[in-house]
Design a protein around this motif. Sequence first.
Motif, PDB file in Angstrom:
ATOM      1  N   ARG A 119       0.827  -1.201   0.000  1.00  0.00           N
ATOM      2  CA  ARG A 119       0.000   0.000   0.000  1.00  0.00           C
ATOM      3  C   ARG A 119       0.870   1.263   0.000  1.00  0.00           C
ATOM      4  NH1 ARG A 119      -5.324  -0.690   1.802  1.00  0.00           N
ATOM      5  NH2 ARG A 119      -5.538   1.443   0.994  1.00  0.00           N
ATOM      6  N   ILE A 120       1.973   1.226   0.736  1.00  0.00           N
ATOM      7  CA  ILE A 120       2.865   2.386   0.791  1.00  0.00           C
ATOM      8  C   ILE A 120       3.493   2.636  -0.579  1.00  0.00           C
ATOM      9  CG2 ILE A 120       5.011   3.287   1.773  1.00  0.00           C
ATOM     10  CD1 ILE A 120       4.303   1.785   4.356  1.00  0.00           C
ATOM     11  N   VAL A 121       3.985   1.575  -1.209  1.00  0.00           N
ATOM     12  CA  VAL A 121       4.593   1.719  -2.531  1.00  0.00           C
ATOM     13  C   VAL A 121       3.580   2.290  -3.520  1.00  0.00           C
ATOM     14  CG1 VAL A 121       5.532   0.451  -4.491  1.00  0.00           C
ATOM     15  CG2 VAL A 121       6.338  -0.058  -2.182  1.00  0.00           C
ATOM     16  N   ALA A 122       2.357   1.753  -3.506  1.00  0.00           N
ATOM     17  CA  ALA A 122       1.325   2.230  -4.434  1.00  0.00           C
ATOM     18  C   ALA A 122       0.998   3.698  -4.190  1.00  0.00           C
ATOM     19  CB  ALA A 122       0.070   1.382  -4.295  1.00  0.00           C
ATOM     20  N   THR A 123       1.033   4.127  -2.930  1.00  0.00           N
ATOM     21  CA  THR A 123       0.654   5.498  -2.586  1.00  0.00           C
ATOM     22  C   THR A 123       1.776   6.492  -2.824  1.00  0.00           C
ATOM     23  OG1 THR A 123      -0.910   4.687  -0.905  1.00  0.00           O
ATOM     24  CG2 THR A 123      -0.190   6.986  -0.732  1.00  0.00           C
ATOM     25  N   VAL A 124       2.998   6.186  -2.369  1.00  0.00           N
ATOM     26  CA  VAL A 124       4.063   7.188  -2.377  1.00  0.00           C
ATOM     27  C   VAL A 124       4.995   7.083  -3.573  1.00  0.00           C
ATOM     28  CG1 VAL A 124       3.981   7.160   0.141  1.00  0.00           C
ATOM     29  CG2 VAL A 124       5.788   5.918  -1.025  1.00  0.00           C
ATOM     30  N   VAL A 125       5.096   5.900  -4.187  1.00  0.00           N
ATOM     31  CA  VAL A 125       6.017   5.716  -5.317  1.00  0.00           C
ATOM     32  C   VAL A 125       5.255   5.752  -6.642  1.00  0.00           C
ATOM     33  CG1 VAL A 125       7.729   4.204  -6.383  1.00  0.00           C
ATOM     34  CG2 VAL A 125       7.622   4.399  -3.887  1.00  0.00           C
ATOM     35  N   ALA A 142      11.101   3.739  11.057  1.00  0.00           N
ATOM     36  CA  ALA A 142      11.371   2.299  11.094  1.00  0.00           C
ATOM     37  C   ALA A 142      12.027   1.828   9.808  1.00  0.00           C
ATOM     38  CB  ALA A 142      10.064   1.535  11.334  1.00  0.00           C
ATOM     39  N   LEU A 143      11.528   2.307   8.662  1.00  0.00           N
ATOM     40  CA  LEU A 143      12.096   1.887   7.376  1.00  0.00           C
ATOM     41  C   LEU A 143      13.503   2.434   7.198  1.00  0.00           C
ATOM     42  CD1 LEU A 143       8.981   2.372   5.058  1.00  0.00           C
ATOM     43  CD2 LEU A 143       9.968   0.201   5.810  1.00  0.00           C
ATOM     44  N   ARG A 144      13.747   3.657   7.684  1.00  0.00           N
ATOM     45  CA  ARG A 144      15.076   4.263   7.546  1.00  0.00           C
ATOM     46  C   ARG A 144      16.127   3.463   8.298  1.00  0.00           C
ATOM     47  NH1 ARG A 144      17.781   7.645  10.752  1.00  0.00           N
ATOM     48  NH2 ARG A 144      15.968   7.914  12.121  1.00  0.00           N
ATOM     49  N   LYS A 145      15.742   2.856   9.425  1.00  0.00           N
ATOM     50  CA  LYS A 145      16.677   2.095  10.248  1.00  0.00           C
ATOM     51  C   LYS A 145      16.724   0.615   9.873  1.00  0.00           C
ATOM     52  CE  LYS A 145      15.826   5.173  14.195  1.00  0.00           C
ATOM     53  NZ  LYS A 145      15.217   5.254  15.545  1.00  0.00           N
ATOM     54  N   SER A 146      15.948   0.225   8.887  1.00  0.00           N
ATOM     55  CA  SER A 146      15.874  -1.187   8.505  1.00  0.00           C
ATOM     56  C   SER A 146      17.199  -1.681   7.923  1.00  0.00           C
ATOM     57  CB  SER A 146      14.756  -1.383   7.483  1.00  0.00           C
ATOM     58  OG  SER A 146      14.774  -2.697   6.959  1.00  0.00           O
ATOM     59  N   ALA A 178      15.236   2.635   0.843  1.00  0.00           N
ATOM     60  CA  ALA A 178      14.863   3.371  -0.370  1.00  0.00           C
ATOM     61  C   ALA A 178      13.405   3.828  -0.285  1.00  0.00           C
ATOM     62  CB  ALA A 178      15.067   2.492  -1.606  1.00  0.00           C
ATOM     63  N   LEU A 179      12.544   2.967   0.266  1.00  0.00           N
ATOM     64  CA  LEU A 179      11.141   3.342   0.430  1.00  0.00           C
ATOM     65  C   LEU A 179      10.999   4.503   1.410  1.00  0.00           C
ATOM     66  CD1 LEU A 179       8.217   2.797  -0.293  1.00  0.00           C
ATOM     67  CD2 LEU A 179       8.160   0.998   1.445  1.00  0.00           C
ATOM     68  N   ALA A 180      11.853   4.530   2.434  1.00  0.00           N
ATOM     69  CA  ALA A 180      11.835   5.648   3.379  1.00  0.00           C
ATOM     70  C   ALA A 180      12.132   6.964   2.666  1.00  0.00           C
ATOM     71  CB  ALA A 180      12.847   5.403   4.496  1.00  0.00           C
ATOM     72  N   SER A 181      13.081   6.931   1.738  1.00  0.00           N
ATOM     73  CA  SER A 181      13.377   8.144   0.964  1.00  0.00           C
ATOM     74  C   SER A 181      12.179   8.572   0.142  1.00  0.00           C
ATOM     75  CB  SER A 181      14.582   7.895   0.050  1.00  0.00           C
ATOM     76  OG  SER A 181      15.748   7.626   0.796  1.00  0.00           O
ATOM     77  N   GLY A 182      11.470   7.592  -0.423  1.00  0.00           N
ATOM     78  CA  GLY A 182      10.264   7.907  -1.180  1.00  0.00           C
ATOM     79  C   GLY A 182       9.192   8.535  -0.303  1.00  0.00           C
ATOM     80  N   ILE A 183       9.073   8.048   0.920  1.00  0.00           N
ATOM     81  CA  ILE A 183       8.101   8.618   1.848  1.00  0.00           C
ATOM     82  C   ILE A 183       8.455  10.068   2.160  1.00  0.00           C
ATOM     83  CG2 ILE A 183       7.273   8.526   4.233  1.00  0.00           C
ATOM     84  CD1 ILE A 183       7.392   5.481   4.049  1.00  0.00           C
ATOM     85  N   MET A 193      12.574  14.155   7.122  1.00  0.00           N
ATOM     86  CA  MET A 193      12.620  14.690   5.768  1.00  0.00           C
ATOM     87  C   MET A 193      13.986  15.274   5.459  1.00  0.00           C
ATOM     88  SD  MET A 193       8.796  16.293   5.547  1.00  0.00           S
ATOM     89  CE  MET A 193       9.144  17.214   4.074  1.00  0.00           C
ATOM     90  N   GLN A 194      14.652  15.823   6.455  1.00  0.00           N
ATOM     91  CA  GLN A 194      15.997  16.347   6.229  1.00  0.00           C
ATOM     92  C   GLN A 194      16.983  15.199   6.026  1.00  0.00           C
ATOM     93  OE1 GLN A 194      16.810  18.817   9.588  1.00  0.00           O
ATOM     94  NE2 GLN A 194      15.250  20.337   9.079  1.00  0.00           N
ATOM     95  N   ARG A 195      16.872  14.167   6.860  1.00  0.00           N
ATOM     96  CA  ARG A 195      17.783  13.039   6.749  1.00  0.00           C
ATOM     97  C   ARG A 195      17.628  12.319   5.425  1.00  0.00           C
ATOM     98  NH1 ARG A 195      17.071  10.070  12.623  1.00  0.00           N
ATOM     99  NH2 ARG A 195      17.935  11.744  13.918  1.00  0.00           N
ATOM    100  N   ALA A 196      16.412  12.335   4.920  1.00  0.00           N
ATOM    101  CA  ALA A 196      16.169  11.579   3.686  1.00  0.00           C
ATOM    102  C   ALA A 196      16.957  12.130   2.514  1.00  0.00           C
ATOM    103  CB  ALA A 196      14.676  11.610   3.356  1.00  0.00           C
ATOM    104  N   GLN A 197      17.359  13.404   2.585  1.00  0.00           N
ATOM    105  CA  GLN A 197      18.109  13.965   1.469  1.00  0.00           C
ATOM    106  C   GLN A 197      19.386  13.175   1.224  1.00  0.00           C
ATOM    107  OE1 GLN A 197      16.761  16.361  -0.302  1.00  0.00           O
ATOM    108  NE2 GLN A 197      15.001  16.442   1.082  1.00  0.00           N
TER     109      GLN A 197
END
Length: 332
Positions: free
Chosen positions: A48-54, A269-273, A280-285, A321-325
């Motif tokens: 669901r996350i991939v479909a929504t954010v990616v 949680a995804l960023r620390k996975s 990568a999905l965390a960056s998309g979020i 959001m800053q870390r995701a850069q």
Amino acid sequence: MNGAQTVDGVLVQWGERLFYPSNRIIKTPSTPRLETLTRRKAAVIRGRIVATVVRRAPQVMVKVTGGGRGMNAIAAHFRYISKNGRLQIEDDRELTYRGKESMHDLVEQWRLGGARIPEEGPRREAFNIMLSMPHGTSPMAVQQAARAFAKIELAGHRYVMVLHDHQANPHVHLSVRATGMDGKRLNPRKTDLHRWRETFAERLRELGIEAEASRQATRGEGRRSQELWRLKAKEDGRLSNQVPAPKGGDAYAKSRSNALVAWANIFDALRKSDRQEDRALASGIARFLQDLTYARQLARNPQRDVVPRDRNRPMPQPEPMQRAQSDRGMER
């Protein structure tokens, strides 16, 4: 509990809050025998996350557009959705009707079948529902998904359906008799409508059509949905493309804030996975959050209290959001 189980538990806990009605929220299972169930649910949430954010999958639309308070109004709606019998109309037994004579027979079935429906009355005897998908979706897939939806959600009720594929968005009109065969009456509520959207989207996905049914708060949208008459008037060129006024109020702010808190917990949680695809999905979020209407409203008014009053800790949305850069390189 290992890292993967921790991530899956967070996805289930907060993903349920984002993507499903409140009565479907569940707590993270802690017993080892439920690890497989948690893993499966987490996989669904990831999808669901991939479909929504990616992929930004198209959103289904399910609306109750009115209903007849008597047989005269119900018959008029049958004529409208079938274009006076020119379009084929299908009932709950998958019997089809076309032409004025067949329409008359169908109306008589509804008038006399079960409890008699008066010509006019004080209470709603039928509900009119529209199921729609954006332009480019296969009309036959929309019809097939609507048929499957009705068998699940309207079981025990008489209903008819008609496909409209001559307008911009393929859609199906459903008219369902309010009183079921067991005497119980249909009474759609907000949670029912959300479940209906989920059911319709699931049936479309089973047919290979990408479709989502997330709430506006989950998508961070801040504009009011447009009334059906406005949408139809725009399709006919009788109304300009005026943008609806933005939403506001405490309920609006709290629902969007709750969604941002959930997104931030999932992101963290995804960023620390340990899994690269999770990071990568965390960056998309993070990029998705930056594009949200409500996030832009907060950027314009950073002093606004975005944390629900029943939460004790601040929402960690700006920091992720800053870390995701720096994490974006993981996707390359």
